[in-house]
Design a protein around this motif. Structure first.
Motif, PDB file in Angstrom:
ATOM      1  N   ASP A  69      48.055  44.945  43.788  1.00 22.73           N
ATOM      2  CA  ASP A  69      48.916  43.824  43.903  1.00 22.73           C
ATOM      3  C   ASP A  69      49.701  43.557  42.834  1.00 22.73           C
ATOM      4  N   TYR A  70      51.156  43.107  42.910  1.00 24.19           N
ATOM      5  CA  TYR A  70      52.049  42.595  41.915  1.00 24.19           C
ATOM      6  C   TYR A  70      52.052  41.149  41.946  1.00 24.19           C
ATOM      7  N   VAL A  71      51.548  40.377  40.877  1.00 24.13           N
ATOM      8  CA  VAL A  71      51.253  38.856  40.670  1.00 24.13           C
ATOM      9  C   VAL A  71      52.284  38.297  39.698  1.00 24.13           C
ATOM     10  N   GLU A  72      52.551  37.135  39.775  1.00 17.71           N
ATOM     11  CA  GLU A  72      52.970  36.333  38.643  1.00 17.71           C
ATOM     12  C   GLU A  72      52.375  35.197  38.505  1.00 17.71           C
ATOM     13  N   LEU A  73      51.706  34.682  37.459  1.00 19.10           N
ATOM     14  CA  LEU A  73      51.155  33.562  37.305  1.00 19.10           C
ATOM     15  C   LEU A  73      51.732  32.343  36.463  1.00 19.10           C
ATOM     16  N   ASP A  74      51.529  31.161  36.502  1.00 20.46           N
ATOM     17  CA  ASP A  74      52.285  30.062  35.968  1.00 20.46           C
ATOM     18  C   ASP A  74      52.554  30.411  34.511  1.00 20.46           C
ATOM     19  N   GLY A  75      51.824  30.894  33.686  1.00 19.93           N
ATOM     20  CA  GLY A  75      52.128  31.089  32.308  1.00 19.93           C
ATOM     21  C   GLY A  75      53.149  32.214  31.978  1.00 19.93           C
ATOM     22  N   GLY A  76      53.672  32.855  33.196  1.00 17.79           N
ATOM     23  CA  GLY A  76      54.843  33.781  32.868  1.00 17.79           C
ATOM     24  C   GLY A  76      54.310  35.326  32.800  1.00 17.79           C
ATOM     25  N   GLU A  77      53.211  35.539  32.943  1.00 17.87           N
ATOM     26  CA  GLU A  77      52.282  36.781  33.058  1.00 17.87           C
ATOM     27  C   GLU A  77      52.720  37.539  34.351  1.00 17.87           C
ATOM     28  N   ASP A  96      41.909  31.974  35.130  1.00 12.28           N
ATOM     29  CA  ASP A  96      43.338  31.597  35.239  1.00 12.28           C
ATOM     30  C   ASP A  96      43.807  31.728  36.823  1.00 12.28           C
ATOM     31  N   PHE A  97      43.239  32.863  37.496  1.00  8.20           N
ATOM     32  CA  PHE A  97      43.567  33.102  38.995  1.00  8.20           C
ATOM     33  C   PHE A  97      43.012  32.083  39.775  1.00  8.20           C
ATOM     34  N   ILE A  98      42.212  31.296  39.473  1.00 11.23           N
ATOM     35  CA  ILE A  98      41.395  30.291  40.130  1.00 11.23           C
ATOM     36  C   ILE A  98      42.057  28.947  39.806  1.00 11.23           C
ATOM     37  N   THR A  99      42.357  28.817  38.486  1.00 13.03           N
ATOM     38  CA  THR A  99      42.756  27.079  38.227  1.00 13.03           C
ATOM     39  C   THR A  99      44.002  27.140  38.181  1.00 13.03           C
ATOM     40  N   THR A 100      45.063  28.129  37.988  1.00 13.80           N
ATOM     41  CA  THR A 100      46.437  27.822  38.288  1.00 13.80           C
ATOM     42  C   THR A 100      47.143  28.564  39.407  1.00 13.80           C
ATOM     43  N   ARG A 101      48.267  28.221  39.495  1.00 20.69           N
ATOM     44  CA  ARG A 101      49.184  28.814  40.520  1.00 20.69           C
ATOM     45  C   ARG A 101      49.408  30.348  40.546  1.00 20.69           C
ATOM     46  N   VAL A 102      49.200  31.068  41.286  1.00 18.71           N
ATOM     47  CA  VAL A 102      49.479  32.495  41.286  1.00 18.71           C
ATOM     48  C   VAL A 102      50.405  33.034  42.329  1.00 18.71           C
ATOM     49  N   VAL A 103      51.455  33.703  42.061  1.00 14.06           N
ATOM     50  CA  VAL A 103      52.429  34.000  43.281  1.00 14.06           C
ATOM     51  C   VAL A 103      51.846  35.486  43.463  1.00 14.06           C
ATOM     52  N   ASN A 104      51.609  35.927  44.404  1.00 17.38           N
ATOM     53  CA  ASN A 104      51.395  37.491  44.730  1.00 17.38           C
ATOM     54  C   ASN A 104      52.263  37.901  45.734  1.00 17.38           C
ATOM     55  N   PHE A 105      52.990  38.887  45.202  1.00 21.33           N
ATOM     56  CA  PHE A 105      53.996  39.814  45.812  1.00 21.33           C
ATOM     57  C   PHE A 105      53.549  40.867  46.667  1.00 21.33           C
ATOM     58  N   SER A 106      52.238  41.000  46.634  1.00 20.05           N
ATOM     59  CA  SER A 106      51.642  41.991  47.418  1.00 20.05           C
ATOM     60  C   SER A 106      52.248  43.512  47.429  1.00 20.05           C
TER      61      SER A 106
END
Length: 437
Positions: free
Chosen positions: A282-290, A318-328
């Motif tokens: 999966d292609y993901v993007e975290l709140d921290g910019g990663e 970080d995947f549990i406590t922050t917002r994660v955008v999953n582009f799948s």
């Protein structure tokens, strides 16, 4: 045992070896045994040259064959360098029985047999073993032990090491116990790691399982294998598990104070694998910019690979406590927008049909869930603003150049219809007349 006593024992052993060497030097039986050693070695060299090509052909399957039998044959082929010393060892063993029946003594040929065994161990460590841990154990423990055995010094050295006790606080152990512990633990954990690698490869080939379930199963098997290896080492070495109660208590206190993050990341990793909200591929993007593609999920962290080749290690928490955008990126459609403008002189009613037809020609653009859709967005300073929405499978980065391809299609379609793409114009008014020469 002090240094003087050790020196005296070593000197006495050297004198004993010198006396044995003198006895061999002037003994016809010893020379006969030495001759048998030479003959056994030459026969082993001749036999190895004839047998090794046959064994190589027998143990080398076709390159495309990846079955269990083929892998077993390749594994057996790794030990072919041991053919010569083992043949010499076997022939020398047969010659030893002959010399003992003829001369009533076989000390020289027994020594030669031990030397061939030492050579086999040395070749095993140098040419056969490829694992770094096992190479270190073989180089610094197994080869010296084989050398002492060849010289007949193994038993007195082991006795000395067994009687040498190392105090460690309230505990004490002999050096021989420590060496045995290192050997046994190294061998068992190496076998555990090999078993874990084999099981992981088998599980990853089960395409009917979800990627998250495959990762969770592999991690469960890994924990079980190394847990059993630890208990087995403790049992073999005679260490009571009840004596680990204090160590368990210390670990519990450490978790309570200093290892909270490690425990939290481990539990978060288990939750991620169970839920399957983000998994390998999966292609993901975290709140921290990663942002990047998930290539590996460990017990502590998740590893992302960016399209410029860098790896980002993100704690599982970080995947549990922050917002994660999953582009799948592993198989979900994503929508993109390409903005462009046309001149005010254009018949804008023609533009949507032209652009939608052009973008639809791209092989990566999907018709589902929606075909390309060109929309009027506003009236700008230099031209009329449009945007075309299109759906594609994957992410517009790395190997995919969806946005660039679509912009090329828009440009070519507008040029083919003689539609002008505007650019900013500025009118400069000079209130002061220019000076005349």
């Amino acid at each position: 045992m002090d240094t003087t006593e050790i020196a005296e024992n070593v000197l006495a052993k050297l004198l004993e070896l010198w006396e044995v060497a003198q006895g061999w030097l002037f003994s016809p039986a010893a020379w006969s045994q030495f001759g048998l050693l030479v003959v056994a070695y030459l026969v082993a060299v001749f036999a190895a040259k004839r047998l090794r090509p046959l064994f190589e052909k027998l143990l080398t399957p076709p390159a495309e064959n990846e079955g269990y039998l083929a892998r077993a044959r390749r594994f057996a082929a790794l030990f072919l360098p041991l053919l010569l010393p083992l043949l010499a060892y076997a022939l020398t063993g047969a010659g030893e029985s002959v010399t003992r029946s003829l001369f009533g003594s076989g000390a020289v040929i027994a020594f030669g047999k031990r030397v061939f065994l030492f050579l086999a161990v040395r070749i095993l460590v140098k040419e056969v073993i490829s694992d770094p841990l096992m190479q270190v154990l073989g180089r610094y423990i197994l080869v010296p032990v084989a050398g002492l055995y060849a010289l007949g010094l193994l038993e007195p050295v082991m006795t000395y090491l067994d009687t040498t006790v190392v105090p460690l606080g309230n505990l004490s152990f002999s050096i021989l116990f420590a060496i045995r512990f290192v050997l046994v633990a190294g061998a068992i954990f190496w076998f555990g790691r090999w078993s874990n690698d084999q099981s992981s490869q088998f599980i990853k080939k089960q395409d009917e399982m979800r990627p998250a379930m495959r990762e969770l199963t592999a991690k469960t098997i890994e924990i079980a294998i190394f847990g059993m290896a630890f208990l087995l080492v403790m049992n073999i070495m005679g260490i009571s598990l009840t004596s680990l109660a204090v160590l368990t208590g210390v670990i519990g206190v450490g978790l309570g104070f200093g290892l909270q993050k490690i425990a939290s990341n481990f539990i978060s990793g288990v939750i991620l694998l169970l839920e399957g909200q983000a998994t390998v591929g999966d292609y993901v993007e975290l709140d921290g910019g990663e942002a990047g593609t998930i290539i590996k999920m460990t017990a502590r962290a998740t590893i992302l690979e960016t399209y410029d080749g860098r790896w980002i290690v993100v704690p599982n928490e970080d995947f549990i406590t922050t917002r994660v955008v999953n582009f799948s990126d592993s198989g979900s459609a994503n929508r993109y927008e390409a903005d462009f403008s046309v001149s005010y002189d254009t018949d804008i009613n023609r533009v949507p049909a032209i652009i939608e037809a052009a973008v639809a020609k791209h092989p990566g653009v999907l018709n589902l869930p929606f075909p390309p859709d060109c929309e009027l967005r506003g009236f700008g300073d230099s031209g009329v603003d449009f945007s075309v929405e299109f759906w594609v499978e994957g992410i517009d980065d790395g190997k995919n150049k969806f946005m660039s391809d679509v912009l090329f299609l828009i440009w070519n379609a507008l040029k083919a219809e003689d539609i002008t793409i505007p650019y900013p114009h500025r009118v400069v008014e000079l209130r002061t007349p220019l000076p005349t020469s």
